[in-house]
Design a protein around this motif. Structure first.
Motif, PDB file in Angstrom:
ATOM      1  N   UNK A  37      -1.616  77.840  44.564  1.00  0.00           N
ATOM      2  CA  UNK A  37      -2.708  77.956  45.530  1.00  0.00           C
ATOM      3  C   UNK A  37      -2.999  76.639  46.236  1.00  0.00           C
ATOM      4  N   UNK A  38      -3.698  75.760  45.555  1.00  0.00           N
ATOM      5  CA  UNK A  38      -4.210  74.549  46.189  1.00  0.00           C
ATOM      6  C   UNK A  38      -3.142  73.467  46.323  1.00  0.00           C
ATOM      7  N   UNK A  39      -3.169  72.736  47.437  1.00  0.00           N
ATOM      8  CA  UNK A  39      -2.199  71.650  47.626  1.00  0.00           C
ATOM      9  C   UNK A  39      -2.484  70.479  46.698  1.00  0.00           C
ATOM     10  N   UNK A  40      -1.452  69.737  46.331  1.00  0.00           N
ATOM     11  CA  UNK A  40      -1.675  68.538  45.515  1.00  0.00           C
ATOM     12  C   UNK A  40      -2.522  67.524  46.288  1.00  0.00           C
ATOM     13  N   UNK A  41      -3.300  66.711  45.585  1.00  0.00           N
ATOM     14  CA  UNK A  41      -4.201  65.779  46.269  1.00  0.00           C
ATOM     15  C   UNK A  41      -3.501  64.668  47.048  1.00  0.00           C
ATOM     16  N   UNK A  42      -2.246  64.368  46.740  1.00  0.00           N
ATOM     17  CA  UNK A  42      -1.574  63.257  47.422  1.00  0.00           C
ATOM     18  C   UNK A  42      -1.053  63.616  48.816  1.00  0.00           C
TER      19      UNK A  42
END
Length: 152
Positions: free
Chosen positions: A35-40
């Protein structure tokens, strides 16, 4: 190992199992939807991530696919940026010391990122040839197909 890489069972199912061969009932089944993209990732890369996740067939991308999707997203972002630079400066530029025409460095970046995108897309099941074989017969959630266990 010789020959083509085996196609994962979930991709065979999405394509309607075109070969009609038995599916591997012992194939590992990764858990968790992606689902969510990695923070980097940068802002534009996060947009690309969301686009890919929203437009991939339901249930296709799992958390284990994260690194391959990151490779596709970053390559797509760099490809888009290189394309913009080529649009701005042209595919052929003047060499710094001789003023002789030479290929813009952005062309090499564009071409390399296209290759990375295509490779990652085929690993993720994003290829146009795979999509051309996809059959959707009504609501997939209500299908009484015993092979649905491969998509779980």
């Amino acid at each position: 190992m010789r020959g083509r890489k085996p196609t994962p069972s979930h991709l065979k199912l999405i394509a309607g199992n075109p070969g009609g061969r038995p599916l591997n009932d012992r194939e590992p089944k990764p858990a968790g939807a992606l689902r969510d993209p990695p923070p980097h990732l940068t802002g534009s890369q996060r947009e690309g991530w969301r686009y890919a996740v929203e437009n991939a067939p339901a249930g296709l991308l799992k958390r284990l696919d994260r690194s391959v999707l990151v490779a596709w997203v970053v390559a797509e972002d760099l490809h888009r940026k290189a394309s913009g630079e080529i649009e701005k400066f042209g595919a052929v530029i003047a060499a710094p010391k001789t003023d002789m025409p030479m290929q813009s460095p952005w062309v090499a970046i564009l071409n390399r990122q296209a290759a990375v995108m295509l490779k990652a897309a085929s690993e993720l099941g994003f290829s146009p040839s795979l999509r051309s074989r996809v059959r959707v017969d009504g609501d997939q959630e209500e299908t009484a197909d015993p092979a649905r266990k491969y998509l779980a």
